[in-house]
Design a protein around this motif. Structure first.
Motif, PDB file in Angstrom:
ATOM      1  N   GLY B  90       0.819  -1.225   0.000  1.00  0.00           N
ATOM      2  CA  GLY B  90       0.000   0.000   0.000  1.00  0.00           C
ATOM      3  C   GLY B  90       0.841   1.257   0.000  1.00  0.00           C
ATOM      4  O   GLY B  90       0.316   2.350   0.154  1.00  0.00           O
ATOM      5  N   ILE B  91       2.173   1.120  -0.167  1.00  0.00           N
ATOM      6  CA  ILE B  91       3.154   2.208  -0.150  1.00  0.00           C
ATOM      7  C   ILE B  91       3.260   2.808   1.247  1.00  0.00           C
ATOM      8  O   ILE B  91       4.321   2.812   1.852  1.00  0.00           O
ATOM      9  CB  ILE B  91       2.870   3.292  -1.208  1.00  0.00           C
ATOM     10  CG1 ILE B  91       2.811   2.635  -2.600  1.00  0.00           C
ATOM     11  CG2 ILE B  91       3.979   4.333  -1.166  1.00  0.00           C
ATOM     12  CD1 ILE B  91       2.490   3.569  -3.726  1.00  0.00           C
ATOM     13  N   GLY B  92       2.103   3.329   1.793  1.00  0.00           N
ATOM     14  CA  GLY B  92       2.097   3.771   3.182  1.00  0.00           C
ATOM     15  C   GLY B  92       3.004   4.945   3.462  1.00  0.00           C
ATOM     16  O   GLY B  92       3.586   5.041   4.535  1.00  0.00           O
ATOM     17  N   LEU B  93       3.132   5.861   2.489  1.00  0.00           N
ATOM     18  CA  LEU B  93       3.849   7.103   2.808  1.00  0.00           C
ATOM     19  C   LEU B  93       2.992   7.918   3.768  1.00  0.00           C
ATOM     20  O   LEU B  93       1.774   7.805   3.765  1.00  0.00           O
ATOM     21  CB  LEU B  93       4.115   7.912   1.532  1.00  0.00           C
ATOM     22  CG  LEU B  93       5.091   7.292   0.541  1.00  0.00           C
ATOM     23  CD1 LEU B  93       5.282   8.229  -0.645  1.00  0.00           C
ATOM     24  CD2 LEU B  93       6.432   7.010   1.203  1.00  0.00           C
ATOM     25  N   PHE B  94       3.641   8.727   4.611  1.00  0.00           N
ATOM     26  CA  PHE B  94       2.892   9.549   5.554  1.00  0.00           C
ATOM     27  C   PHE B  94       2.378  10.779   4.816  1.00  0.00           C
ATOM     28  O   PHE B  94       3.175  11.608   4.383  1.00  0.00           O
ATOM     29  CB  PHE B  94       3.779   9.947   6.738  1.00  0.00           C
ATOM     30  CG  PHE B  94       4.374   8.745   7.432  1.00  0.00           C
ATOM     31  CD1 PHE B  94       3.546   7.729   7.903  1.00  0.00           C
ATOM     32  CD2 PHE B  94       5.744   8.609   7.588  1.00  0.00           C
ATOM     33  CE1 PHE B  94       4.078   6.612   8.536  1.00  0.00           C
ATOM     34  CE2 PHE B  94       6.276   7.497   8.218  1.00  0.00           C
ATOM     35  CZ  PHE B  94       5.447   6.484   8.691  1.00  0.00           C
TER      36      PHE B  94
END
Lengths: 519, 266
Positions: B90-94
């Motif tokens: 989901g990549i999950g960058l902030f």
């Protein structure tokens, strides 16, 4: 400028300052409670349901009822703490603050928790995987991501709180609600409108400023956030400034008034007397009958006018009927012994409960005495004020005459007289000093069995002021100085529709009619 | 193989609360330093669960995981994760942090100075072949492929020896996928990483990895270099797995040959 508007605006610095102080304090306290709960629930999601359920439950209690509930709660707490010499005011700021705080909790909690629950799970996983502790995850990731949603909740809470703070008036806390409650009571629509407009304007401007802050958070821009917080702080400071200036002089006398015109007028009359004697005064208007006495006994209120029959039956819970002089003597003794309350004396008139009918209606039914009324009661509707039907006097009258009405309805006093005119009620529980008895051409039914006790208007003083000679001396000249006719005229000048006077103007007129003390 | 294995699984079993069967069932494996390993298998085969035991996103119910010979159960999980790169599906960058802040997050947690952090961000943007001016942008302003390059940069920021990737290219279009895959392989070589990638795309696994581990029902069904597994799959199910990309490749090369042949006349 319109005179009544000018008078209303004269009160604005005080009312607005108190309103802002109350709302800001409630909101700050709600934040101080809600945010730690949110932090706790972010670590333990199982806490979320009970927290939100509790806040939702509180929300289902009507605002006015919530304020009223805090009054007995605080009284009980005060009784519990009095041996420790800790005094808790049960009236005024504290109950209003606590009720509004509870009210503000729900939107803050619900939004903040929704904000945290709405965060993409991948982001939370990532926080864990890059090596954040749960504390770091909350402060660096969850809190900033939930902030815009939480801020929207704070905004809602602020608007609700400012609106609901108008309900603080009946528990004795001055607010913009004073305009609304007093205005409604005396049918002074200028007051009602000023109150509504002022509280709406306050709510809208706070909402707009918090909206700027919310946008700042959403767009991660610091300038709008700082700007709006600074504007809010300056606004609060400006609104509170008049209170600070006044508060600096200290030692303010609190004058109580129940929720009808006569009480407002007498409070103004006493206020001007005390101010002339060098006291600072503030007023707690629109108090419920029982609340007013409790407040006095607790020294939350320093002075107010109550009526001998009310004190005798409701406060002292006596059921025997005594002669007027005997009752007044007993009252003075018992109130002092049981509550430390001083009866300064009687104002010289009586405001008794009285059953009244429209003259031609009474004539057509052939009713002149309550005993006559009993024969027709089964076909008639009784209109009563909000407390009459709960009072022992009503039971005493009903028992003495065997009264049973087809229906009973409760009204705020002003609307009770309206209901009699419009035929919604056939008989009402009028007040004998009410100017509308003459003006509306009503007849007061004779109480041939003496079921209604005497209701001499008495000036009562709190335990705190009992030994204040200057204070008592300022009130003494009012004793035995007001005739029932003068009081009726003063009441009517406030209650009538045309050429209305404010309670303060009526008090000035009444002061001019005061008769020299009878020796 | 010796104890020099970068990662060793010893009889690792993972069981989820309330599940009847273990997600990973008594698996023992050794992964050498510098290997590029693909964990493949269908959904629910246990490949992601096994991956997550390496940085303790899951702790095994039984067995042990060792890194460089040390049992990771004795290491603080938070400290362990800061030493291991992890890239998500989901990549999950902030989303509330800039590209630079996203990349520098683990160095920041480790207490690097501001200067060290910004220097590292510049190096990593070069490494993942993104322009320096991306530093101040926010994730939402980037394409999916660019976001995942940032995800890889973030995983590598604290100079880990091990890079874990959980279906990192799953949400990307085929061209971007291919570009990123090759970029990953290059970075792996250049930095001398030990890389484990979880994927269900056999073709990707065969093109990128030195070694493919096929998982089925929590067990290792096959394990070896791609070419070996293609020729000696062991059982029919594994053979079927390798059959798909092989047939696709044959069809494609036939097509390509025909295209070359038809070319001049077109």
């Amino acid at each position: 400028m319109n005179e009544r508007l000018a008078q209303a605006l004269g009160n604005l610095p005080d009312y607005l300052g108190q309103h802002v102080l109350l709302s800001a304090a409630a909101l700050a306290l709600a934040l101080a409670i809600a945010l730690p709960l949110v932090v706790a629930s972010s670590r333990r999601p199982a806490l979320r349901t009970p927290i939100v359920a509790f806040a939702s439950l509180v929300q289902t209690i009507p605002g006015l009822a919530l304020m009223a509930l805090f009054y007995p709660l605080l009284l009980a707490l005060a009784a519990l703490l009095s041996p420790l010499n800790i005094r808790i005011p049960a009236l005024g700021f504290l109950p209003a603050l606590l009720a509004l705080t509870l009210y503000a909790l729900l939107p803050i909690l619900r939004n903040a928790i929704a904000g945290i629950e709405g965060i993409d799970p991948a982001v939370k996983q990532a926080a864990l995987a890059v090596g954040m502790t749960s504390r770091q995850t909350f402060w660096q990731i969850e809190a900033p991501l939930a902030a815009p949603v939480a801020m929207a909740g704070i905004r809602t809470a602020a608007v609700w709180t400012i609106g609901a703070a108008t309900l603080a008036t009946p528990v004795g806390q001055t607010s913009l609600g004073n305009y609304i409650f007093t205005g409604l009571q005396t049918e002074n629509w200028v007051y009602v409108i000023v109150g509504c407009v002022a509280s709406a304007a306050l709510a809208l401007s706070v909402d707009a400023l918090l909206g700027i802050a919310e946008r700042g958070i959403r767009q991660r821009r610091r300038a709008p956030l700082i700007l709006s917080v600074a504007a809010l702080l300056i606004g609060v400071a400006v609104a509170l400034a008049p209170l600070g200036l006044r508060g600096a002089t200290g030692n303010t006398v609190v004058i109580g008034a129940k929720n009808f015109s006569e009480q407002f007028i007498l409070a103004e009359l006493m206020a001007s007397r005390l101010e002339n004697a060098g006291f600072r005064t503030s007023q707690r208007q629109g108090l419920g009958s029982a609340i007013a006495f409790r407040a006095l006994a607790n020294s939350d209120v320093d002075v107010y006018v109550d009526y001998s029959g009310t004190l005798w039956t409701n406060v002292l819970e006596n059921s025997e009927s005594l002669s007027r002089d005997e009752m007044n003597a007993q009252l003075a003794r018992q109130l002092r012994e049981r509550f430390g309350v001083t009866v300064v004396g009687g104002l010289g008139f009586e405001n008794a409960y009285a059953l009244a009918m429209r003259r031609e209606r009474a004539k057509s039914l052939g009713v002149t005495d309550i005993a006559d009324l009993a024969k027709h009661a089964r076909n008639l509707t009784l209109g009563a004020d909000l407390e009459f039907l709960q009072r022992p006097e009503w039971k005493s009258i009903a028992n003495a005459y065997g009264l049973a009405f087809a229906a009973t309805r409760s009204f705020a006093p002003t609307f009770m007289y309206r209901a009699l005119q419009s035929g919604e009620a056939d008989v009402i529980s009028a007040f004998s000093s009410d100017g509308r008895i003459d003006a509306d051409d009503l007849v007061v039914l004779r109480d041939s069995k003496g079921a209604i006790p005497a209701y001499d208007a008495l000036v009562l003083v709190s335990p705190k002021r009992a030994a204040d000679a200057a204070f008592l001396a300022a009130l003494k000249p009012l004793m035995n100085s007001i005739s029932v006719e003068a009081m009726r005229r003063a009441n009517y000048s406030v209650d009538r529709d045309a050429d209305k006077r404010s309670p303060r103007e009526a008090a000035q007129t009444l002061a001019g009619e005061i008769r020299p003390p009878a020796r | 193989m010796t104890d020099a294995a970068a990662i060793a699984f010893q009889s690792v079993t993972v069981i989820y609360d309330g599940a009847a069967k273990p997600a990973v069932d008594n698996v023992s494996l050794r992964i050498a330093k510098g290997e590029f390993v693909a964990l493949v298998g269908t959904s629910g085969s246990g490949k992601t669960s096994l991956l997550k035991t390496i940085n303790r996103l899951h702790d095994p119910a039984a067995g042990a995981v060792q890194i460089d010979g040390g049992d990771i159960a004795t290491v603080d999980a938070v400290q362990l994760r800061r030493r291991i790169g992890y890239v998500f599906q989901g990549i999950g960058l902030f989303p509330h942090l800039s590209v630079a802040e996203n990349i520098a997050i683990t160095p920041k947690l480790l207490g690097w100075s501001r200067q060290q952090q910004s220097g590292r961000v510049r190096e990593l943007l070069d490494l993942v072949e993104l322009p320096q001016e991306f530093s101040d942008r926010f994730p939402a302003q980037l394409s999916g492929g660019q976001q995942q390059r940032i995800g890889i940069a973030r995983a590598l920021a604290a100079r880990p020896d091990i890079l874990l990737m959980d279906e990192p290219f799953g949400a990307l279009d085929p061209v971007t996928r291919d570009n990123l895959g090759s970029a990953c392989r290059q970075i792996h070589e250049r930095l001398g990483l030990t890389t484990i990638i979880v994927t269900h795309d056999m073709q990707e696994a065969m093109l990128l990895a030195d070694r493919i581990i096929v998982m089925r029902d929590g067990l290792v069904a096959a394990d070896g270099p791609p070419a070996d597994l293609m020729s000696k799959p062991g059982d029919d199910d594994v053979a079927a797995l390798f059959d798909v990309p092989r047939r696709q490749a044959e069809k494609l090369s036939a097509l390509a040959a025909r295209a070359r042949g038809a070319g001049p006349h077109a």
